[in-house]
Design a protein around this motif. Structure first.
Motif, PDB file in Angstrom:
ATOM      1  N   SER A  38       0.604 -31.784 136.330  1.00 22.02           N
ATOM      2  CA  SER A  38       0.107 -33.295 136.369  1.00 22.02           C
ATOM      3  C   SER A  38      -0.882 -33.287 137.227  1.00 22.02           C
ATOM      4  O   SER A  38      -1.361 -34.552 137.551  1.00 22.02           O
ATOM      5  CB  SER A  38       1.167 -33.957 136.841  1.00 22.02           C
ATOM      6  OG  SER A  38       1.583 -33.778 137.993  1.00 22.02           O
ATOM      7  N   GLN A  40       7.397 -29.998 137.999  1.00 22.32           N
ATOM      8  CA  GLN A  40       6.224 -30.704 137.813  1.00 22.32           C
ATOM      9  C   GLN A  40       6.366 -32.138 138.221  1.00 22.32           C
ATOM     10  O   GLN A  40       5.607 -32.513 138.887  1.00 22.32           O
ATOM     11  CB  GLN A  40       5.935 -30.879 136.293  1.00 22.32           C
ATOM     12  CG  GLN A  40       4.475 -31.561 136.032  1.00 22.32           C
ATOM     13  CD  GLN A  40       4.143 -31.717 134.518  1.00 22.32           C
ATOM     14  OE1 GLN A  40       4.576 -30.743 133.798  1.00 22.32           O
ATOM     15  NE2 GLN A  40       3.441 -32.572 134.018  1.00 22.32           N
ATOM     16  N   GLN A  41       7.377 -32.582 138.163  1.00 15.35           N
ATOM     17  CA  GLN A  41       7.819 -34.038 138.651  1.00 15.35           C
ATOM     18  C   GLN A  41       8.410 -33.709 140.038  1.00 15.35           C
ATOM     19  O   GLN A  41       9.524 -33.137 139.894  1.00 15.35           O
ATOM     20  CB  GLN A  41       8.881 -34.831 137.813  1.00 15.35           C
ATOM     21  CG  GLN A  41       8.238 -35.104 136.261  1.00 15.35           C
ATOM     22  CD  GLN A  41       6.859 -35.779 136.168  1.00 15.35           C
ATOM     23  OE1 GLN A  41       6.565 -36.663 137.094  1.00 15.35           O
ATOM     24  NE2 GLN A  41       5.870 -35.329 135.430  1.00 15.35           N
ATOM     25  N   GLY A  81      -0.901 -37.413 143.805  1.00 17.32           N
ATOM     26  CA  GLY A  81      -0.246 -36.182 143.199  1.00 17.32           C
ATOM     27  C   GLY A  81      -0.395 -35.021 143.681  1.00 17.32           C
ATOM     28  O   GLY A  81       0.738 -34.295 143.820  1.00 17.32           O
ATOM     29  N   GLN A  87       2.909 -32.725 145.534  1.00 17.44           N
ATOM     30  CA  GLN A  87       3.310 -31.505 145.184  1.00 17.44           C
ATOM     31  C   GLN A  87       3.062 -30.528 146.401  1.00 17.44           C
ATOM     32  O   GLN A  87       3.976 -29.588 146.583  1.00 17.44           O
ATOM     33  CB  GLN A  87       2.418 -30.971 143.986  1.00 17.44           C
ATOM     34  CG  GLN A  87       2.502 -31.202 142.731  1.00 17.44           C
ATOM     35  CD  GLN A  87       4.015 -30.875 142.323  1.00 17.44           C
ATOM     36  OE1 GLN A  87       5.001 -31.160 142.899  1.00 17.44           O
ATOM     37  NE2 GLN A  87       4.061 -30.011 141.138  1.00 17.44           N
TER      38      GLN A  87
END
Length: 224
Positions: free
Chosen positions: A172, A91-92, A145, A149
């Motif tokens: 996120s 996710q991060q 974001g 990703q």
């Protein structure tokens, strides 16, 4: 056609007392499977993904990769699997802040022994596939974001892995961007590649071939 299989896989941690996170997990993921991993926070989803990625050792039981017992492998053999056959997306996204998009993706090939020229060429191709041709020389801080990703996905896919493990990769992101990201997952699904993704998003989970639900340390397969 089995890619990865677990037999009585268990994992416990000692924090003043013993915590059994995973209890005798028996599952088989076949080539081409798209699998959603479900369970509340703290249920052991990330732990299971780390075990399947051979990043952690089980407390008990066995993991078989392409029919071979991983506990019998030496560190070099496990490193070979991790570098060439398995990718994990967090996710991060763990992008390197001082590296451009192109460098963040090409480094995955460079570290596996490919030349910089070849690695950059392949990285440009894969970034084009995820719609980021116009971001090659940008740094992670300059990206949204969703774009970050997509870079992480490009980096994960460039080695043509057989197994992609994604730990809340859309957690996120807003709903629209999450859907767009997931559609890229579907684009890279193939009969020889398995994808296992942990998610809390019911709509995205429903797109899987089947679901694995972690409940009280055990895993139950579900088509619902």
């Amino acid at each position: 056609n089995s890619l990865i299989k677990t037999v009585n896989l268990s994992k416990s941690f000692f924090l003043g007392k013993n915590f059994n996170i995973l209890k005798k997990i028996n599952l088989e993921i076949r080539k081409g499977d798209l699998v959603a991993l479900l369970g509340p926070s703290g249920s052991g989803k990330s732990t299971l993904l780390h075990l399947l990625a051979l990043l952690d050792r089980p407390s008990g039981g066995d993991i078989f990769f392409e029919g071979k017992k991983t506990s019998k492998m030496n560190n070099f053999e496990k490193d070979e699997i991790r570098s060439k056959k398995v990718s994990i997306i967090y996710q991060q996204n763990n992008l390197l802040n001082d590296f451009t998009c192109l460098e963040n993706v090409s480094i995955a090939l460079i570290t596996s022994g490919k030349s910089k020229k070849h690695s950059d060429f392949e990285a440009k191709k894969i970034l084009k596939k995820v719609g980021l041709s116009y971001r090659l020389d940008h740094f992670p801080k300059d990206l949204s974001g969703g774009e970050q990703q997509r870079v992480a996905l490009a980096r994960a896919i460039i080695n043509d892995p057989q197994l992609i493990l994604a730990d809340e990769p859309t957690g996120s992101l807003d709903q629209s961007t999450a859907k767009e990201m997931f559609n890229l997952f579907l684009k890279f699904k193939s009969k020889n590649r398995s994808i296992v993704y942990a998610t809390h998003n019911r709509a995205l989970a429903d797109k899987a071939d089947y679901k694995l639900k972690i409940i009280d340390g055990t895993v139950r397969r579900s088509n619902e």
